[in-house]
Design a protein around this motif. Structure first.
Motif, PDB file in Angstrom:
ATOM      1  N   PHE A 107      37.194  26.630  14.086  1.00 20.91           N
ATOM      2  CA  PHE A 107      38.053  27.825  14.097  1.00 20.91           C
ATOM      3  C   PHE A 107      37.704  28.772  12.958  1.00 20.91           C
ATOM      4  O   PHE A 107      38.572  29.477  12.445  1.00 20.91           O
ATOM      5  N   ASP A 108      36.453  28.794  12.513  1.00 21.82           N
ATOM      6  CA  ASP A 108      36.065  29.638  11.385  1.00 21.82           C
ATOM      7  C   ASP A 108      35.678  31.044  11.849  1.00 21.82           C
ATOM      8  O   ASP A 108      34.663  31.592  11.432  1.00 21.82           O
ATOM      9  N   LEU A 109      36.525  31.615  12.703  1.00 24.71           N
ATOM     10  CA  LEU A 109      36.260  32.954  13.252  1.00 24.71           C
ATOM     11  C   LEU A 109      36.259  34.048  12.195  1.00 24.71           C
ATOM     12  O   LEU A 109      35.467  34.991  12.275  1.00 24.71           O
ATOM     13  N   PRO A 110      37.138  34.006  11.175  1.00 29.84           N
ATOM     14  CA  PRO A 110      37.117  35.089  10.175  1.00 29.84           C
ATOM     15  C   PRO A 110      35.813  35.171   9.389  1.00 29.84           C
ATOM     16  O   PRO A 110      35.510  36.205   8.815  1.00 29.84           O
ATOM     17  N   GLU A 111      35.051  34.068   9.332  1.00 31.31           N
ATOM     18  CA  GLU A 111      33.802  34.075   8.566  1.00 31.31           C
ATOM     19  C   GLU A 111      32.593  33.935   9.482  1.00 31.31           C
ATOM     20  O   GLU A 111      31.540  33.452   9.055  1.00 31.31           O
ATOM     21  N   LEU A 156      37.658  43.609   9.469  1.00 25.82           N
ATOM     22  CA  LEU A 156      37.787  42.864  10.730  1.00 25.82           C
ATOM     23  C   LEU A 156      38.000  41.375  10.469  1.00 25.82           C
ATOM     24  O   LEU A 156      38.811  40.722  11.134  1.00 25.82           O
ATOM     25  N   GLY A 157      37.269  40.830   9.482  1.00 25.48           N
ATOM     26  CA  GLY A 157      37.453  39.426   9.129  1.00 25.48           C
ATOM     27  C   GLY A 157      38.847  39.148   8.608  1.00 25.48           C
ATOM     28  O   GLY A 157      39.451  38.117   8.939  1.00 25.48           O
ATOM     29  N   ALA A 158      39.387  40.066   7.805  1.00 22.07           N
ATOM     30  CA  ALA A 158      40.741  39.888   7.266  1.00 22.07           C
ATOM     31  C   ALA A 158      41.783  39.933   8.381  1.00 22.07           C
ATOM     32  O   ALA A 158      42.736  39.138   8.385  1.00 22.07           O
ATOM     33  N   LEU A 159      41.622  40.867   9.328  1.00 25.78           N
ATOM     34  CA  LEU A 159      42.566  40.952  10.452  1.00 25.78           C
ATOM     35  C   LEU A 159      42.520  39.685  11.304  1.00 25.78           C
ATOM     36  O   LEU A 159      43.548  39.165  11.732  1.00 25.78           O
ATOM     37  N   GLY A 202      32.764  37.766   6.895  1.00 31.35           N
ATOM     38  CA  GLY A 202      34.199  37.984   6.970  1.00 31.35           C
ATOM     39  C   GLY A 202      34.764  38.739   5.779  1.00 31.35           C
ATOM     40  O   GLY A 202      34.098  39.602   5.199  1.00 31.35           O
ATOM     41  N   TYR A 203      35.984  38.377   5.393  1.00 30.56           N
ATOM     42  CA  TYR A 203      36.724  39.157   4.393  1.00 30.56           C
ATOM     43  C   TYR A 203      36.099  39.100   3.005  1.00 30.56           C
ATOM     44  O   TYR A 203      36.381  39.946   2.173  1.00 30.56           O
ATOM     45  N   ASN A 204      35.255  38.112   2.714  1.00 24.26           N
ATOM     46  CA  ASN A 204      34.667  38.027   1.368  1.00 24.26           C
ATOM     47  C   ASN A 204      33.213  38.495   1.334  1.00 24.26           C
ATOM     48  O   ASN A 204      32.462  38.129   0.423  1.00 24.26           O
TER      49      ASN A 204
END
Length: 326
Positions: free
Chosen positions: A204-208, A136-139, A216-218
């Motif tokens: 804007f740090d939504l992916p993390e 989900l974080g990557a998307l 997020g992705y990591n």
């Protein structure tokens, strides 16, 4: 001989960049601590100056944990790809007068191409982790980067219309009489905000987003895998601020009203402008809460996209009307 000189140039660019990334992390923690009325790192070394080295050593010696259900080859390659793409973008950045690894005529296209490729490292890291949170974080990150790259591309078209060249050194030299930040101030503000979104920085740090996506992705990465993502993110931050300096703040050119400072080397001028913009990144992170995801997308597609497109038509019409096209 050519190979030796090329390797020397690469080392002279990469080593200062890695040192800048390391001490950018310390500067961020110190500045945020000052804004929040606390001390920040002050134990390792004088004033905490060795804290980045201690953090790097800790990540280097930690155990690398590979998830049993992950696609291991892609899982290991993803942070390496992300970090390498963050470094190769610096080949065309003019750090001073004549100080550039490769002064190619399509430097702007090169930067846009490399920034588009950086999405693959994030997508593959989220997918190969075989974790719902990471995916989900990557998307989120991919959608965010694609959305704001569109507006960044249109903003850069305004600069290219004024310059008439894709060469970054030519962009700087065109600003000898006036920096583009003055006639194109609204575009500069849009570029700066888009740079925040492009680098996944607050607000804007939504992916993390820790609240809903853990990290997020990591999230599945540890030790050097996490460190490479971390280094790539900060390298991209410095890159975007360097591009803002090149496109809007006259690159290595000095402030002409300050004639007493003409003796300062061009690289110092470039570094000071970039550092000022990086300070803005930290200041914004300390001051603003995180956007909701729908607000993030609305800002990119319904505000920045039409505004940047409108400015393209406006700048082109002004240049055509006064016959100022280069």
């Amino acid at each position: 001989m050519y190979l030796v000189s090329s390797l020397l140039k690469i080392v002279l660019i990469i080593l200062p960049l890695l040192v800048a990334i390391a001490y950018m992390t310390l500067a961020e923690r110190k500045v945020m601590a000052s804004m929040q009325r606390r001390k920040g790192p002050n134990v390792v070394g004088v004033f905490g100056l060795f804290q980045p080295l201690a953090d790097g050593l800790k990540l280097f010696v930690k155990e690398t944990i590979l998830p049993s259900s992950a696609n291991l080859t892609i899982f290991v390659l993803a942070p390496i790809v992300t970090f390498l793409l963050a470094l190769v973008s610096w080949c065309v950045i003019p750090l001073g007068e004549g100080i550039v690894y490769s002064d190619i005529n399509v430097g702007v296209l090169y930067i846009l191409a490399i920034s588009s490729l950086s999405i693959y490292g994030i997508i593959t890291s989220g997918w190969s982790s075989n974790s719902k949170y990471a995916f989900l974080g990557a998307l989120r990150s991919a959608a965010q980067m694609v959305s704001y790259e569109v507006s960044i591309g249109l903003i850069l078209i305004n600069i290219l219309l004024c310059v008439g060249s894709l060469n970054l050194s030519e962009v700087v030299l065109t600003q000898q009489s006036v920096w583009f930040v003055f006639p194109l101030l609204p575009i500069f503000i849009m570029f700066y905000i888009s740079a925040l979104a492009e680098t996944n920085r607050a607000p804007f740090d939504l992916p993390e987003a820790e609240a809903e996506l853990v990290a997020g992705y990591n999230v599945e990465y540890s030790a050097m895998g996490f460190a490479l993502f971390f280094l790539g993110e900060y390298a991209n931050m410095i890159l975007m601020c360097s591009l803002a300096t090149v496109f809007f703040l006259g690159g290595w050119l000095p402030v002409y009203s300050w004639a007493v400072f003409y003796w300062i080397p061009s690289t110092i001028w470039f570094s000071m402008k970039t550092t000022l913009l990086l300070f803005g990144f930290i200041w914004i992170r300390s001051s603003f809460p995180r956007y909701r995801y729908d607000q993030l997308m609305r800002l990119g597609w319904k505000v920045f996209l039409p505004m940047s497109l409108g400015w393209v038509f406006f700048v082109a019409s002004i240049l055509l009307s006064f016959n100022w096209l280069p």
